[in-house]
Design an enzyme around this catalytic site. Structure first.
Site, PDB file in Angstrom:
ATOM      1  N   GLU A 100      15.497  27.456  14.268  1.00 14.19           N
ATOM      2  CA  GLU A 100      16.432  26.893  15.245  1.00 14.19           C
ATOM      3  C   GLU A 100      16.550  27.865  16.407  1.00 14.19           C
ATOM      4  O   GLU A 100      16.741  29.067  16.196  1.00 14.19           O
ATOM      5  CB  GLU A 100      17.805  26.645  14.614  1.00 14.19           C
ATOM      6  N   ASP A 150      14.284  16.648  19.752  1.00 10.57           N
ATOM      7  CA  ASP A 150      14.698  16.191  21.075  1.00 10.57           C
ATOM      8  C   ASP A 150      13.731  15.114  21.563  1.00 10.57           C
ATOM      9  O   ASP A 150      12.526  15.348  21.650  1.00 10.57           O
ATOM     10  CB  ASP A 150      14.695  17.377  22.045  1.00 10.57           C
ATOM     11  N   LYS A 154      13.208  10.554  29.078  1.00  9.07           N
ATOM     12  CA  LYS A 154      12.712  10.190  30.405  1.00  9.07           C
ATOM     13  C   LYS A 154      11.187  10.276  30.429  1.00  9.07           C
ATOM     14  O   LYS A 154      10.605  11.209  29.886  1.00  9.07           O
ATOM     15  CB  LYS A 154      13.308  11.108  31.471  1.00  9.07           C
ATOM     16  N   THR A 241      23.004  11.762   7.814  1.00  3.16           N
ATOM     17  CA  THR A 241      24.047  12.514   8.515  1.00  3.16           C
ATOM     18  C   THR A 241      25.149  11.559   8.960  1.00  3.16           C
ATOM     19  O   THR A 241      24.964  10.338   9.006  1.00  3.16           O
ATOM     20  CB  THR A 241      23.471  13.222   9.742  1.00  3.16           C
TER      21      THR A 241
END
Length: 262
Positions: A100, A150, A154, A241
């Site tokens: 991370e 992620d 766009k 989650t």
């Protein structure tokens, strides 16, 4: 692997600064400082020296790091660590190496490791491409988890997505025969890209039936995964989650892909 560029040449000035890696590769993340809570800061400072794996430009021996022979699973992008910690707690027979880049998430995961007394989970706070390329030997991993990376939704940013052919080839080279790559996303367009890219890697086989090439081509053209084969049922080890549950209640899709090394 050769010294060819991974993913794309590094770029500057497009949604922030992107620093080239050792051989030059685009970053699939923006390193945000974020605000750490007092608890996250405390656990980051006290736990990371004990359970952190610092970046180094040479291979590491994960068996020596964990002090035992056990399946070794890499997780790329732990977020705030809830899922990573739950998986490690539920499967003490495996060893997990979580990566991370965002420091508050690392602090949060350090806190969970301490609270749950997890001896089978270590953390790296560094770019995943460089860690995999420089630190992990070929054939050293039994599994790789990439959950909800992620999406860079766009169009002009899609080149920054993590799941690209060069990186998938690198990941596959680090898997043992029979090892797996498990990706999950809640962005339909990214799910289609994952299915296309993973399906093109010659050393990987889909764990479920692949779509017919013409069906995948039509889905990519239509930007729709409706009715398309190739996506796996969610394995029991990947917990839902709170965010995912909320999205499912609202009718949002989630796509899992599990491919295995030949």
């Amino acid at each position: 692997m050769s010294d060819d560029l991974l993913i794309h040449p590094a770029a500057e000035g497009d949604e922030g600064e992107y620093t080239a890696g050792r051989h030059g590769h685009i970053k699939s993340f923006v390193r945000r400082a974020g605000r750490m809570s007092e608890a996250q800061q405390r656990y980051y400072e006290t736990m990371l020296p004990k359970i952190g794996i610092a970046y180094q430009p040479e291979n590491i021996d994960l068996t020596a790091v964990f002090g035992r022979q056990a399946p070794k699973i890499l997780e790329i992008g732990c977020g705030m660590g809830e899922t990573t910690a739950r998986i490690a707690e539920a499967h003490p027979e495996n060893d997990y190496f979580g990566l991370e880049v965002h420091v508050p998430g690392v602090g949060a995961l350090c806190k969970l490791i301490a609270e749950k007394n997890l001896s089978n989970l270590r953390i790296g706070n560094h770019d995943a491409v460089e860690v995999v390329r420089d630190m992990l030997a070929e054939g050293s991993l039994d599994g790789i988890h990439i959950f909800f990376p992620d999406p860079w939704h766009k169009t002009r940013h899609k080149k920054r997505r993590l799941i690209q052919p060069p990186f998938v080839a690198l990941l596959a080279s680090r898997l043992k025969p029979g090892g797996y790559i498990h990706c999950a996303t809640d962005w339909e367009n990214y799910a289609l890209q994952m299915l296309d890219v993973l399906g093109r890697e010659p050393s990987l086989d889909n764990s479920v039936a692949n779509p017919a090439p013409e069906a995948l081509a039509a889905a990519l053209e239509a930007d729709s995964a409706a009715g398309l084969a190739g996506f796996a049922p969610r394995p029991e080890y990947r917990p839902l989650t709170k965010f995912e549950n909320r999205g499912l209640r609202l009718g949002h899709g989630v796509w899992d892909l599990v491919f295995r090394k030949r």
